[in-house]
Design an enzyme around this catalytic site. Structure first.
Site, PDB file in Angstrom:
ATOM      1  CG  ASN A   1       3.360   5.969   2.163  1.00  6.44           C
ATOM      2  OD1 ASN A   1       2.753   5.477   1.356  1.00  6.44           O
ATOM      3  ND2 ASN A   1       4.145   7.076   1.829  1.00  6.44           N
TER       4      ASN A   1
ATOM      5  N   GLY B   1       0.884  -1.218   0.120  1.00  6.36           N
ATOM      6  CA  GLY B   1      -0.036   0.103   0.137  1.00  6.36           C
ATOM      7  C   GLY B   1       1.004   1.261  -0.040  1.00  6.36           C
ATOM      8  CG  LEU B   2       4.902   1.587   0.949  1.00  2.45           C
ATOM      9  CD1 LEU B   2       6.451   1.691   0.493  1.00  2.45           C
ATOM     10  CD2 LEU B   2       4.700   2.221   2.048  1.00  2.45           C
ATOM     11  CB  CYS B   3       2.104   6.971  -1.936  1.00  9.20           C
ATOM     12  SG  CYS B   3       0.693   6.927  -0.692  1.00  9.20           S
ATOM     13  CD  GLU B   4       8.105   5.840  -4.143  1.00  9.79           C
ATOM     14  OE1 GLU B   4       8.325   5.215  -5.336  1.00  9.79           O
ATOM     15  OE2 GLU B   4       8.548   6.630  -3.663  1.00  9.79           O
TER      16      GLU B   4
END
Ligand SMILES: *Cc1c(COP(=O)(O)O)cnc(C)c1O
Length: 424
Positions: free
Chosen positions: A382, A342-345
């Site tokens: 995050n 779920g990382l913004c990467e």
């Protein structure tokens, strides 16, 4: 050629039971596999009097794992202050500890010297540093970098000529002469030329270079090298079609080169050391995570409750980690997924275009070969928290060997007195 089908060391039923006490995601290590491997390594080099494996702490920095390896006769290889401290609290001292660091802070050398660790100098200038800080120890090791290219290398480590480690040959010769003048009595040579090699040829090839160098050292400086440290780099088959290394064959390969190079020189009292990490624990650890979200846009995604902050290798080097959907070991792999966290990467993907059995919400995924350089490379991006580490003991019971991080832990280093009181 024997390629292995990858079989998880826990079943779905076992994981369901474990998850009642320890929620996913978590790492789990297989004590039996780690002990058996340590024994096999010691057997492979038993022909060499004085041989010792110094487990690379950075691979799996957990005191319970270190204690297991201590019981199997291993020492530790440390690269930092906290790894030295962990070795100390586990009861390692003196010659049980190698200190193979680079770009080393003063306090690290002070602690290494206090513990009596064998110091491995990564750079020529460190002679002065060590002398100023703690005096030149009687036993000292120098790290060698032959430069150029190395045929058995891969992406994790650059070619020797592009890598930051070690000394040139001229520097190493000079270093030995200076160290001898300053009182050193026992000398060792260390080198690490390639990481995660999946070939029985790496150690013998490295050994030949280092043994020949030791002969040159003798002829040029009159110094009889006491030990050679082959360091780490013995790899594991992350992919199911790869052939695993045969450590007994590797030990025999090194033995042959040893007799060939050292025999005629009368140097057959040279002790060998290794600093394996990945080979010892890599296959005997897994990240267990659950499928919590499904998404279909241009591709099919399955989202886990773990992310790259728990296991960065795929994001960092495009590394392959085999995945087994527990309970579906024999189901056809007829669904293509990107398995994500779920990382913004967007590189937060454990697998891309991976053929797997159809995954349902709540399924447990077993990410293989996560016993080394996985938990250890965790981070908090995050605001994601570190997960727990569990040990599957030889008697089949499970013990928590590191609890999961809590929000309170995450905020603990912030200097906002009182603001986070009550946060658990
Ligand atoms: C990383 C490292 C090791 C262990 O490497 P593996 O690939 O895990 O075997 C050993 N020695 C040194 C100096 C290292 O940096």
């Amino acid at each position: 050629m024997t390629s292995m089908k990858k079989v998880p060391f826990v079943t779905k039923a076992q994981v369901e039971e474990i998850a009642k006490t320890y929620p996913t995601p978590f790492y789990i290590y297989d004590e039996k596999g780690i002990r058996e491997t340590a024994r096999k390594i010691n057997q492979a080099f038993s022909w060499n009097k004085g041989y010792k494996e110094y487990f690379a702490v950075k691979a799996t920095p957990n005191p319970y794992i270190l204690k297991i390896l201590q019981e199997e006769g291993c020492g530790t290889d440390c690269s930092s202050y906290t790894e030295l401290l962990m070795s100390k609290v586990c009861g390692f001292s003196g010659r049980d500890i190698m200190f193979s660091s680079n770009d080393t802070p003063d306090q690290d050398y002070r602690l290494a010297a206090e513990l009596g660790a064998i110091i491995n100098l990564d750079d020529f200038t460190m002679i002065d540093t060590v002398e100023r800080l703690v005096g030149i120890p009687e036993t000292i090791c120098c790290r060698y970098n032959p430069g150029g290219t190395f045929a058995l290398g891969n992406d994790i480590m650059d070619n020797p000529g592009d890598s930051k480690y070690g000394m040139t040959k001229a520097q190493l010769m000079e270093a030995f002469k200076i160290l001898k003048k300053k009182g050193a009595k026992e000398f060792g040579i260390h080198a690490f030329l390639a990481s995660n090699t999946v070939t029985n040829e790496y150690y013998p090839e490295l050994a030949r270079q280092l043994f020949e160098l030791a002969v040159e050292v003798k002829h040029e400086t009159g110094i009889a090298v006491s030990f050679i440290n082959l360091s780490g780099g013995v790899g594991i088959p992350y992919r199911p079609d790869q052939t695993p290394n045969d450590i007994l064959a590797i030990g025999e390969g090194v033995h042959r080169v040893y007799d060939e190079v050292f025999g005629p020189e009368g140097m057959t009292d040279v002790r060998l050391m290794t600093e394996m990490g990945r080979f010892v624990t890599g296959p005997y650890g897994a990240l267990i995570a659950r499928a919590i979200h499904f998404k279909h846009i241009y591709k099919e995604y399955v989202g886990l409750d773990a992310c790259a902050a728990n296991l960065i290798r795929p994001a960092m080097y495009g590394a392959y980690h085999h995945i087994t959907v527990l309970g579906k070991e024999n189901a056809p792999c007829d669904h293509k997924y990107d398995v994500t966290g779920g990382l913004c990467e967007n590189n937060d993907k454990f697998a891309v275009d991976r053929m797997l059995p159809e995954i349902e919400e709540g399924d447990y995924l077993f990410l293989h070969d996560a016993g080394a350089h996985c938990y250890a490379m965790g981070y908090n991006y995050n605001g994601k928290l570190w997960c727990a580490e569990l040990l599957l003991q030889e008697d089949g019971t499970v013990k928590m060997i590191r609890r999961a991080q809590t929000p309170k832990d995450y905020f603990a280093t912030l200097d906002f007195t009182g603001l986070f009181d009550g946060v658990e």
